[in-house]
Design a protein around this motif. Structure first.
Motif, PDB file in Angstrom:
ATOM      1  N   SER A  66      44.416 -52.888  18.196  1.00 43.96           N
ATOM      2  CA  SER A  66      45.278 -52.145  19.114  1.00 43.96           C
ATOM      3  C   SER A  66      44.580 -50.888  19.608  1.00 43.96           C
ATOM      4  O   SER A  66      43.735 -50.319  18.913  1.00 43.96           O
ATOM      5  N   ASP A  67      44.963 -50.479  20.793  1.00 42.29           N
ATOM      6  CA  ASP A  67      44.410 -49.238  21.342  1.00 42.29           C
ATOM      7  C   ASP A  67      44.809 -48.044  20.480  1.00 42.29           C
ATOM      8  O   ASP A  67      44.000 -47.153  20.247  1.00 42.29           O
ATOM      9  N   ALA A  68      46.047 -48.049  20.007  1.00 43.04           N
ATOM     10  CA  ALA A  68      46.513 -46.942  19.166  1.00 43.04           C
ATOM     11  C   ALA A  68      45.724 -46.882  17.863  1.00 43.04           C
ATOM     12  O   ALA A  68      45.342 -45.796  17.402  1.00 43.04           O
ATOM     13  N   GLY A  69      45.464 -48.035  17.274  1.00 39.89           N
ATOM     14  CA  GLY A  69      44.675 -48.081  16.039  1.00 39.89           C
ATOM     15  C   GLY A  69      43.251 -47.619  16.265  1.00 39.89           C
ATOM     16  O   GLY A  69      42.683 -46.893  15.439  1.00 39.89           O
ATOM     17  N   ALA A  70      42.676 -48.019  17.394  1.00 41.85           N
ATOM     18  CA  ALA A  70      41.312 -47.595  17.722  1.00 41.85           C
ATOM     19  C   ALA A  70      41.256 -46.087  17.942  1.00 41.85           C
ATOM     20  O   ALA A  70      40.338 -45.411  17.466  1.00 41.85           O
ATOM     21  N   THR A  71      42.255 -45.554  18.625  1.00 40.22           N
ATOM     22  CA  THR A  71      42.315 -44.114  18.860  1.00 40.22           C
ATOM     23  C   THR A  71      42.430 -43.358  17.542  1.00 40.22           C
ATOM     24  O   THR A  71      41.725 -42.374  17.319  1.00 40.22           O
ATOM     25  N   GLN A  72      43.296 -43.838  16.672  1.00 44.39           N
ATOM     26  CA  GLN A  72      43.477 -43.180  15.376  1.00 44.39           C
ATOM     27  C   GLN A  72      42.172 -43.192  14.571  1.00 44.39           C
ATOM     28  O   GLN A  72      41.781 -42.175  14.001  1.00 44.39           O
ATOM     29  N   MET A  73      41.491 -44.327  14.527  1.00 44.68           N
ATOM     30  CA  MET A  73      40.242 -44.421  13.779  1.00 44.68           C
ATOM     31  C   MET A  73      39.166 -43.534  14.409  1.00 44.68           C
ATOM     32  O   MET A  73      38.427 -42.849  13.707  1.00 44.68           O
ATOM     33  N   ARG A  74      39.103 -43.531  15.720  1.00 45.57           N
ATOM     34  CA  ARG A  74      38.114 -42.713  16.432  1.00 45.57           C
ATOM     35  C   ARG A  74      38.329 -41.233  16.113  1.00 45.57           C
ATOM     36  O   ARG A  74      37.385 -40.510  15.782  1.00 45.57           O
ATOM     37  N   GLU A  75      39.570 -40.791  16.206  1.00 45.71           N
ATOM     38  CA  GLU A  75      39.883 -39.396  15.904  1.00 45.71           C
ATOM     39  C   GLU A  75      39.592 -39.070  14.446  1.00 45.71           C
ATOM     40  O   GLU A  75      39.056 -38.017  14.126  1.00 45.71           O
ATOM     41  N   PHE A  76      39.963 -39.992  13.560  1.00 47.45           N
ATOM     42  CA  PHE A  76      39.730 -39.779  12.131  1.00 47.45           C
ATOM     43  C   PHE A  76      38.245 -39.644  11.834  1.00 47.45           C
ATOM     44  O   PHE A  76      37.807 -38.701  11.180  1.00 47.45           O
ATOM     45  N   MET A  77      37.446 -40.586  12.331  1.00 47.82           N
ATOM     46  CA  MET A  77      36.024 -40.593  12.017  1.00 47.82           C
ATOM     47  C   MET A  77      35.302 -39.407  12.643  1.00 47.82           C
ATOM     48  O   MET A  77      34.435 -38.817  12.012  1.00 47.82           O
ATOM     49  N   SER A  78      35.645 -39.034  13.859  1.00 48.14           N
ATOM     50  CA  SER A  78      34.886 -37.955  14.494  1.00 48.14           C
ATOM     51  C   SER A  78      35.417 -36.575  14.139  1.00 48.14           C
ATOM     52  O   SER A  78      34.643 -35.682  13.827  1.00 48.14           O
ATOM     53  N   SER A  79      36.725 -36.384  14.147  1.00 45.59           N
ATOM     54  CA  SER A  79      37.207 -35.022  13.917  1.00 45.59           C
ATOM     55  C   SER A  79      37.514 -34.726  12.463  1.00 45.59           C
ATOM     56  O   SER A  79      37.265 -33.635  11.991  1.00 45.59           O
ATOM     57  N   THR A  80      38.041 -35.669  11.732  1.00 45.00           N
ATOM     58  CA  THR A  80      38.418 -35.394  10.347  1.00 45.00           C
ATOM     59  C   THR A  80      37.227 -35.455   9.413  1.00 45.00           C
ATOM     60  O   THR A  80      37.010 -34.547   8.625  1.00 45.00           O
ATOM     61  N   VAL A  81      36.450 -36.525   9.482  1.00 42.87           N
ATOM     62  CA  VAL A  81      35.348 -36.681   8.537  1.00 42.87           C
ATOM     63  C   VAL A  81      34.137 -35.874   8.958  1.00 42.87           C
ATOM     64  O   VAL A  81      33.725 -34.942   8.269  1.00 42.87           O
ATOM     65  N   PHE A  82      33.554 -36.195  10.101  1.00 43.05           N
ATOM     66  CA  PHE A  82      32.285 -35.578  10.443  1.00 43.05           C
ATOM     67  C   PHE A  82      32.430 -34.163  10.971  1.00 43.05           C
ATOM     68  O   PHE A  82      31.502 -33.374  10.846  1.00 43.05           O
ATOM     69  N   ALA A  83      33.578 -33.805  11.508  1.00 44.25           N
ATOM     70  CA  ALA A  83      33.767 -32.412  11.898  1.00 44.25           C
ATOM     71  C   ALA A  83      33.855 -31.526  10.666  1.00 44.25           C
ATOM     72  O   ALA A  83      33.578 -30.339  10.734  1.00 44.25           O
ATOM     73  N   GLN A  84      34.218 -32.101   9.538  1.00 42.31           N
ATOM     74  CA  GLN A  84      34.265 -31.351   8.286  1.00 42.31           C
ATOM     75  C   GLN A  84      32.979 -31.508   7.477  1.00 42.31           C
ATOM     76  O   GLN A  84      32.810 -30.862   6.456  1.00 42.31           O
ATOM     77  N   ALA A  85      32.079 -32.342   7.928  1.00 47.89           N
ATOM     78  CA  ALA A  85      30.861 -32.615   7.171  1.00 47.89           C
ATOM     79  C   ALA A  85      29.973 -31.393   7.019  1.00 47.89           C
ATOM     80  O   ALA A  85      29.119 -31.354   6.156  1.00 47.89           O
ATOM     81  N   VAL A  86      30.208 -30.408   7.841  1.00 48.83           N
ATOM     82  CA  VAL A  86      29.413 -29.195   7.736  1.00 48.83           C
ATOM     83  C   VAL A  86      29.969 -28.239   6.690  1.00 48.83           C
ATOM     84  O   VAL A  86      29.392 -27.199   6.432  1.00 48.83           O
ATOM     85  N   GLY A  87      31.078 -28.571   6.075  1.00 47.41           N
ATOM     86  CA  GLY A  87      31.635 -27.760   4.998  1.00 47.41           C
ATOM     87  C   GLY A  87      32.925 -27.079   5.393  1.00 47.41           C
ATOM     88  O   GLY A  87      33.359 -27.133   6.541  1.00 47.41           O
ATOM     89  N   LYS A  88      33.556 -26.490   4.410  1.00 46.20           N
ATOM     90  CA  LYS A  88      34.798 -25.754   4.632  1.00 46.20           C
ATOM     91  C   LYS A  88      34.464 -24.481   5.405  1.00 46.20           C
ATOM     92  O   LYS A  88      33.680 -23.661   4.964  1.00 46.20           O
ATOM     93  N   MET A  89      35.079 -24.348   6.562  1.00 46.73           N
ATOM     94  CA  MET A  89      34.819 -23.189   7.401  1.00 46.73           C
ATOM     95  C   MET A  89      36.144 -22.661   7.918  1.00 46.73           C
ATOM     96  O   MET A  89      37.110 -23.401   8.025  1.00 46.73           O
ATOM     97  N   GLU A  90      36.153 -21.363   8.250  1.00 50.28           N
ATOM     98  CA  GLU A  90      37.351 -20.780   8.826  1.00 50.28           C
ATOM     99  C   GLU A  90      37.702 -21.453  10.140  1.00 50.28           C
ATOM    100  O   GLU A  90      38.851 -21.737  10.418  1.00 50.28           O
ATOM    101  N   ASP A  91      36.697 -21.700  10.949  1.00 48.59           N
ATOM    102  CA  ASP A  91      36.887 -22.328  12.251  1.00 48.59           C
ATOM    103  C   ASP A  91      35.986 -23.562  12.330  1.00 48.59           C
ATOM    104  O   ASP A  91      34.894 -23.507  12.886  1.00 48.59           O
ATOM    105  N   PRO A  92      36.438 -24.694  11.741  1.00 49.53           N
ATOM    106  CA  PRO A  92      35.582 -25.880  11.722  1.00 49.53           C
ATOM    107  C   PRO A  92      35.365 -26.435  13.123  1.00 49.53           C
ATOM    108  O   PRO A  92      36.165 -26.203  14.025  1.00 49.53           O
TER     109      PRO A  92
END
Length: 154
Positions: A66-92
């Motif tokens: 589904s498009d909704a499932g793809a969007t959710q996975m895309r957002e999860f993988m790019s913003s949740t996981v790898f956007a945090q891969a640089v560590g805990k920051m005040e402004d990730p």
């Protein structure tokens, strides 16, 4: 309309993302040499957990159906996981480009890391292709972590 399964699956993804992000904190504290190993080890621990796997599989499969499932996975993988891969920051970082810049690698490297992770999920947990389906986590870690490390650290 949201179901209990939707909430449970969303909670599993949130917990998964937070744990992967926590594992990645080392990139901001001088432990960059362990980034690939920490991410893959955490990823395997979550996917090998029999209580979490059904929700994770549901979300993973939805990404392909589904498009909704793809969007959710895309957002999860790019913003949740790898956007945090640089560590805990005040402004990730908010985008894959910002994350890549902080890690000092091209954005395409983050996509390549995701492709490795998604390939392991597909072969090990969805299609259950041998020998990866029954391989010990440390064996998978030894094969996959150096590649993820190269993508995320350069």
């Amino acid at each position: 309309m949201s179901t209990g399964a939707d909430t449970e699956g969303s909670d599993a993804l949130t917990a998964y993302g937070e744990a992967l992000a926590a594992a990645a904190v080392g990139s901001d504290t001088g432990e960059r040499e362990q980034l690939g190993e920490n991410l893959i080890r955490t990823f395997l621990q979550f996917w090998d957990d029999p209580q979490l796997r059904p929700s994770l599989l549901e979300r993973y499969r939805a990404a392909f159906t589904s498009d909704a499932g793809a969007t959710q996975m895309r957002e999860f993988m790019s913003s949740t996981v790898f956007a945090q891969a640089v560590g805990k920051m005040e402004d990730p970082p908010k985008t894959i480009e910002e994350t890549a810049k902080l890690l000092g690698v091209p954005p395409l490297h983050l996509n390549a890391a995701v492709s490795q992770v998604m390939g392991v999920i597909m072969l090990r947990y969805v299609v259950q292709v041998e020998p990866i389906a029954s391989a010990a986590p440390d064996e998978i870690l030894g094969v996959i972590a150096p590649t993820i490390q190269r993508y995320l650290v350069g």
